[in-house]
Design a protein around this motif. Structure first.
Motif, PDB file in Angstrom:
ATOM      1  N   ASN A   1      13.718  12.706  -6.606  1.00 24.43           N
ATOM      2  CA  ASN A   1      14.491  12.059  -5.546  1.00 24.43           C
ATOM      3  C   ASN A   1      15.576  11.216  -6.199  1.00 24.43           C
ATOM      4  O   ASN A   1      15.316  10.509  -7.165  1.00 24.43           O
ATOM      5  CB  ASN A   1      13.593  11.174  -4.666  1.00 24.43           C
ATOM      6  CG  ASN A   1      14.390  10.533  -3.551  1.00 24.43           C
ATOM      7  OD1 ASN A   1      15.004   9.484  -3.732  1.00 24.43           O
ATOM      8  ND2 ASN A   1      14.426  11.187  -2.415  1.00 24.43           N
ATOM      9  N   ARG A   2      16.804  11.301  -5.677  1.00 22.76           N
ATOM     10  CA  ARG A   2      17.927  10.646  -6.356  1.00 22.76           C
ATOM     11  C   ARG A   2      18.301   9.299  -5.765  1.00 22.76           C
ATOM     12  O   ARG A   2      19.195   8.654  -6.276  1.00 22.76           O
ATOM     13  CB  ARG A   2      19.153  11.571  -6.362  1.00 22.76           C
ATOM     14  CG  ARG A   2      18.855  12.854  -7.036  1.00 22.76           C
ATOM     15  CD  ARG A   2      20.059  13.665  -7.455  1.00 22.76           C
ATOM     16  NE  ARG A   2      19.514  14.764  -8.207  1.00 22.76           N
ATOM     17  CZ  ARG A   2      18.998  15.863  -7.638  1.00 22.76           C
ATOM     18  NH1 ARG A   2      19.052  16.036  -6.348  1.00 22.76           N
ATOM     19  NH2 ARG A   2      18.452  16.787  -8.387  1.00 22.76           N
ATOM     20  N   GLY A   3      17.647   8.896  -4.670  1.00 28.19           N
ATOM     21  CA  GLY A   3      17.890   7.531  -4.221  1.00 28.19           C
ATOM     22  C   GLY A   3      18.058   7.378  -2.731  1.00 28.19           C
ATOM     23  O   GLY A   3      17.808   8.295  -1.948  1.00 28.19           O
ATOM     24  N   LEU A   4      18.508   6.172  -2.357  1.00 31.54           N
ATOM     25  CA  LEU A   4      18.487   5.690  -0.984  1.00 31.54           C
ATOM     26  C   LEU A   4      19.893   5.377  -0.509  1.00 31.54           C
ATOM     27  O   LEU A   4      20.822   5.289  -1.301  1.00 31.54           O
ATOM     28  CB  LEU A   4      17.676   4.388  -0.937  1.00 31.54           C
ATOM     29  CG  LEU A   4      16.315   4.419  -1.620  1.00 31.54           C
ATOM     30  CD1 LEU A   4      15.827   3.012  -1.881  1.00 31.54           C
ATOM     31  CD2 LEU A   4      15.334   5.193  -0.760  1.00 31.54           C
ATOM     32  N   ALA A   5      20.006   5.165   0.804  1.00 31.12           N
ATOM     33  CA  ALA A   5      21.223   4.575   1.362  1.00 31.12           C
ATOM     34  C   ALA A   5      20.778   3.403   2.223  1.00 31.12           C
ATOM     35  O   ALA A   5      19.621   3.346   2.645  1.00 31.12           O
ATOM     36  CB  ALA A   5      21.981   5.602   2.195  1.00 31.12           C
TER      37      ALA A   5
ATOM     38  N   TYR B   1      13.650  24.936   2.158  1.00 26.75           N
ATOM     39  CA  TYR B   1      14.541  23.768   2.172  1.00 26.75           C
ATOM     40  C   TYR B   1      13.781  22.544   1.661  1.00 26.75           C
ATOM     41  O   TYR B   1      12.599  22.370   1.956  1.00 26.75           O
ATOM     42  CB  TYR B   1      15.005  23.458   3.597  1.00 26.75           C
ATOM     43  CG  TYR B   1      15.964  24.443   4.193  1.00 26.75           C
ATOM     44  CD1 TYR B   1      17.316  24.416   3.852  1.00 26.75           C
ATOM     45  CD2 TYR B   1      15.537  25.380   5.123  1.00 26.75           C
ATOM     46  CE1 TYR B   1      18.208  25.307   4.418  1.00 26.75           C
ATOM     47  CE2 TYR B   1      16.421  26.280   5.697  1.00 26.75           C
ATOM     48  CZ  TYR B   1      17.766  26.244   5.335  1.00 26.75           C
ATOM     49  OH  TYR B   1      18.647  27.117   5.902  1.00 26.75           O
ATOM     50  N   SER B   2      14.475  21.685   0.929  1.00 28.28           N
ATOM     51  CA  SER B   2      13.912  20.388   0.587  1.00 28.28           C
ATOM     52  C   SER B   2      15.070  19.406   0.434  1.00 28.28           C
ATOM     53  O   SER B   2      16.235  19.810   0.497  1.00 28.28           O
ATOM     54  CB  SER B   2      13.086  20.466  -0.705  1.00 28.28           C
ATOM     55  OG  SER B   2      13.889  20.912  -1.759  1.00 28.28           O
ATOM     56  N   ILE B   3      14.742  18.135   0.271  1.00 27.82           N
ATOM     57  CA  ILE B   3      15.805  17.135   0.059  1.00 27.82           C
ATOM     58  C   ILE B   3      15.495  16.364  -1.214  1.00 27.82           C
ATOM     59  O   ILE B   3      14.397  15.820  -1.361  1.00 27.82           O
ATOM     60  CB  ILE B   3      15.933  16.170   1.253  1.00 27.82           C
ATOM     61  CG1 ILE B   3      16.322  16.956   2.521  1.00 27.82           C
ATOM     62  CG2 ILE B   3      16.967  15.077   0.957  1.00 27.82           C
ATOM     63  CD1 ILE B   3      16.396  16.105   3.771  1.00 27.82           C
ATOM     64  N   THR B   4      16.453  16.372  -2.128  1.00 30.24           N
ATOM     65  CA  THR B   4      16.332  15.576  -3.349  1.00 30.24           C
ATOM     66  C   THR B   4      17.489  14.568  -3.438  1.00 30.24           C
ATOM     67  O   THR B   4      17.441  13.647  -4.221  1.00 30.24           O
ATOM     68  CB  THR B   4      16.367  16.483  -4.598  1.00 30.24           C
ATOM     69  OG1 THR B   4      17.610  17.199  -4.621  1.00 30.24           O
ATOM     70  CG2 THR B   4      15.230  17.482  -4.594  1.00 30.24           C
ATOM     71  N   ALA B   5      18.545  14.801  -2.650  1.00 30.99           N
ATOM     72  CA  ALA B   5      19.759  13.983  -2.727  1.00 30.99           C
ATOM     73  C   ALA B   5      19.555  12.625  -2.082  1.00 30.99           C
ATOM     74  O   ALA B   5      18.760  12.480  -1.158  1.00 30.99           O
ATOM     75  CB  ALA B   5      20.900  14.711  -2.007  1.00 30.99           C
ATOM     76  N   ALA B   6      20.308  11.641  -2.547  1.00 28.84           N
ATOM     77  CA  ALA B   6      20.385  10.360  -1.850  1.00 28.84           C
ATOM     78  C   ALA B   6      21.291  10.542  -0.642  1.00 28.84           C
ATOM     79  O   ALA B   6      22.329  11.198  -0.736  1.00 28.84           O
ATOM     80  CB  ALA B   6      20.953   9.292  -2.775  1.00 28.84           C
TER      81      ALA B   6
END
Ligand SMILES: O=C(O)c1cc(C(=O)O)c2c(n1)C(=O)C(=O)c1cc(C(=O)O)[nH]c1-2
Ligand SMILES: [Ca+2]
Length: 719
Positions: free
Chosen positions: A297-301, A339-344
């Motif tokens: 995981n690359r982070g948060l907003a 599908y998955s989510i790794t992006a911030a």
């Protein structure tokens, strides 16, 4: 007779319902289950029931289970042979269902399990990562329906839908924050104005790239080439991270609080002065997720007092930044489809933009915007055009349906042009171009979208018809530069394909470009920026050697930009891979959906560098060979700072370089793999550098804020 009548009625209802069948699984891409398959699947399930193979479901449950639009049996998963238990899933799991479930829980469950689900008396806590009776949706469903023999858990008087609502709610309890101490939590309140002016908020780090233009540059100048060698540790905090996960996120800093995401999908809030933990949120992922590229995981907003995180099972979650509790969550895509989510995520105005992963899975990529307040979908841009849409002439046959084009690295935003810039990844299947003739827009491109509508304004394709997995998932850097004597608003891009590009950011016009590492697949770029390809670009069954390697000239790890000197700093990799393709008839989607069409091998170790490039031309200013400590093989992106020092981590060693010359000023061994790029912020007037490696976050400064201390998540008392 009644049964046969119902069967026929359902089959007819399925035929008539037509479009509704598509919504059986939430948010799945259009056209993914053909109507005929949906009907055949239902008939097969009825057949199984008729011959007595589904004793665990009544006829009424089977019929409701396959009901178009709200059935809990995924026809698609069933047809793919996943087995019955794995084909059953909570059909609701949305904010309304969670709220209904919470009310039902108070009525039916709280007297034994406690109002907050923490357990009471003889009933266990339900705030656990997994349940003793099994953790699948169907296992919990059966307990609510049948109770547990020999225990006080009796069958509950609930309708079928009510059972699913309770399950929706239980899932939020499982993921709930483990609150440590939020008493002293400072005010968290980040406005859109703050995000626009983020570079002036030098005590904070408010977004993935530190600012909306992707610069990753701190205006702080206390640390300079003359004193960087005196950097000392202020504190370190050891996180609890599951084995095998590498921390890859960039943290956020808001009002002396650090928010860090950890693999696979946890979030920790720390006091930035001491490193002490304030709260932790752990998200429970389903078992058997099909993931191509690790549990990362690359982070948060952040916006207001809400944090946003995407999950590996393709959900977007909003958390209360003060407590870590879930505010809302929504399903962005179907994780069972690859599908998955790794992006911030990126906050733009009052929306949260989130990209997805899945370029190795025969997905159809997209980029989505959700309302920050309510989690409702605002728009979705499909990165692969459907027949008739702009760009569809670059696809043949049905290849567009599985064309890839993921959006797994956070983009940038220009408030004046109102344009969002985002990189798009490889076409699918990666290594077999013959199955998808054409340029395959908008794969390996940058897309510029109107932020309010999600409509495409322009695009530029870096690698037409890619067959090397050279995703264009890099951070766009928006800069104002003098190009050939004229001031231009540009976008700068060091691409995985080994070329550096400068484009006009209003219209995508190609202005300059050149290779920044050794490349053999193209001799250069033509006047429009299209690569002049060589034979080494043709991937063959025997294997063809090409430079750069599959890791790319650079990959996703973020570059930075120093506006004072007009320099781009980029992590670069030199080396080669052998790329192979399979005969088209042998390219099949794997059982878990993976769809790559053969692969690559990298015979020799790759060499890692940090480069200083002239942003206007891509000309090399300096080249620094990164530290080598092979047991920690990994590297981060680059941070630049106004004091004239850049920071990065390679093989577990943090180092500081003179921005003008690339000469090394300082290094410290952190020990442990690191993909987390350092950030800088001011703490009580002192510039500090944060870096994370292994499971530990380190904060360095020129003078100690307080005596050095090492804290772990389980040792929370004051030293
Ligand atoms: O095509 C895709 O969807 C996709 C996703 C990801 C990801 O989400 O991490 C990676 C890649 N591709 C990829 O090609 C790649 O080299 C890669 C490296 C990493 C990483 O975290 O270090 N992720 C990914
Ligand atoms: Ca990829």
């Amino acid at each position: 007779m009644i049964v046969l009548g119902l069967l026929a009625a359902t089959a007819i209802a399925s035929l008539v319902a037509g479009q509704a069948i598509y919504t059986t699984i939430q948010n799945r891409p259009k056209n993914s289950v053909k109507i005929e398959d949906a009907i055949v699947g239902r008939l097969e399930i009825f057949g199984e029931k008729l011959v007595g193979r589904l004793p665990e479901l009544s006829w009424s449950e089977v019929i409701q289970g396959v009901w178009p639009g709200r059935g809990f049996i995924s026809i698609e998963a069933y047809l793919e042979g996943r087995g019955f238990e794995a084909s059953i899933a909570d059909p609701f799991n949305d904010p309304k269902s969670i709220a209904d479930g919470a009310a039902l829980f108070q009525e039916k469950c709280a007297s034994c399990h406690g109002r907050d689900g923490r357990g009471a008396g003889h009933a266990p806590s339900l705030r656990r990562d997994s349940y003793r009776i099994g953790n699948s949706d169907f296992a919990i469903y059966k307990v609510l329906r049948d109770g547990i023999n020999g225990t006080a858990m009796a069958p509950r008087d609930l309708s079928l839908a009510q059972r699913w609502h309770i399950i929706s709610y239980l899932r939020t309890l499982q993921s709930a924050a483990k609150i440590v101490d939020t008493q002293a939590m400072p005010e968290i309140s980040v406005t859109w104005r703050d995000l626009l002016d983020a570079k002036d908020h030098t005590s904070d780090w408010l977004s993935y790239s530190g600012s909306l233009d992707g610069w990753r540059h701190s205006k702080l100048d206390q640390i300079n080439p003359g004193n960087a060698s005196a950097l000392k540790l202020i504190w370190a905090h050891q996180f609890e991270v599951p084995q095998g996960g590498t921390i890859a996120a960039t943290p956020l800093v808001v009002n002396k609080t650090i928010f860090m995401s950890l693999p696979p999908n946890s979030v920790v809030a720390l006091d930035a002065e001491t490193g002490r933990k304030i709260w932790r949120f752990d998200y429970t992922l389903p078992n058997n997720l099909a993931l191509c590229c690790g549990r990362t995981n690359r982070g948060l907003a952040v916006l207001g007092d809400t944090l946003f995180i995407g999950t590996l099972d393709a959900k977007l979650i909003a958390l209360n930044a003060k407590t870590g509790e879930v505010r809302w969550q929504t399903t962005v895509a179907d994780a069972n489809k690859g599908y998955s989510i790794t992006a911030a995520p990126l906050v733009a105005k009052d929306a949260v933009i989130i990209g997805i992963s899945g370029g190795e899975f025969g997905t159809r990529g997209f980029l989505s915007a959700y309302g920050a307040q309510d989690g409702k979908l605002r728009w979705r841009f499909n990165t692969i055009p459907a027949p008739g849409e702009f760009g569809s002439e670059t696809w043949k046959n049905d290849a567009w349906k599985t064309g890839g084009g993921p959006t797994w690295v956070t983009g940038s935003f220009d408030p004046e042009l109102n344009l969002l810039y985002w990189g798009v990844g490889n076409p699918s299947p990666n290594y077999n171009g013959s199955l998808r003739p054409g340029d395959n827009l908008f794969t390996n491109s940058v897309i510029a979208l109107n932020i309010d509508t999600g409509k495409l304004v322009w695009h530029f394709q870096f690698t037409p018809h890619d067959a090397h997995d050279w995703d264009s998932n890099q951070t766009p850097i928006l800069a104002d530069l003098t190009i050939a004597g004229t001031k231009r608003n540009v976008i700068c891009w060091a691409n995985r394909n080994g070329f550096y590009y400068v484009l006009d950011r209003a219209n995508g016009e190609f202005l300059a470009g050149r290779a920044f590492v050794e490349v053999t697949w193209a001799t250069g770029l033509d006047a429009k920026g299209r690569p002049l390809t060589t034979k080494a670009n043709e991937v063959t069954p025997e294997g063809v050697t090409a430079k750069p390697s599959v890791a790319g000239g650079t990959n996703w790890l973020p570059p930075s930009y120093d506006p004072n000197t007009g320099t781009i700093f980029v992590h670069a990799t030199e080396g080669k891979s052998i790329y192979t393709t399979s005969a088209p008839e042998h390219v099949v989607r794997g059982t878990n959906g993976i769809y790559v069409g053969s692969g690559s091998s990298t015979p020799q170790p790759l060499d890692n560098y940090v480069l200083g490039l002239n942003a206007a031309t891509g000309n090399l200013i300096w080249k620094y060979a990164s530290p080598r400590l092979p047991e920690y093989s990994s590297y981060s992106g680059v941070l630049s700072s106004a004091g004239g020092v850049v920071f990065s981590v390679a093989d577990g060693i943090i180092f500081a370089l003179d921005s003008k010359t690339g000469s090394e000023l300082w290094r410290a061994t952190l020990g442990g793999k690191a993909q987390s790029t350092p950030i800088s912020f001011a703490l009580n007037g002192q510039q500090v550098i944060e870096a994370t490696a292994g499971n530990t976050m380190f904060v360095f400064g020129l003078a100690g804020v307080r005596p050095p201390q090492l804290l772990s998540e389980t040792q929370q008392s004051a030293p």
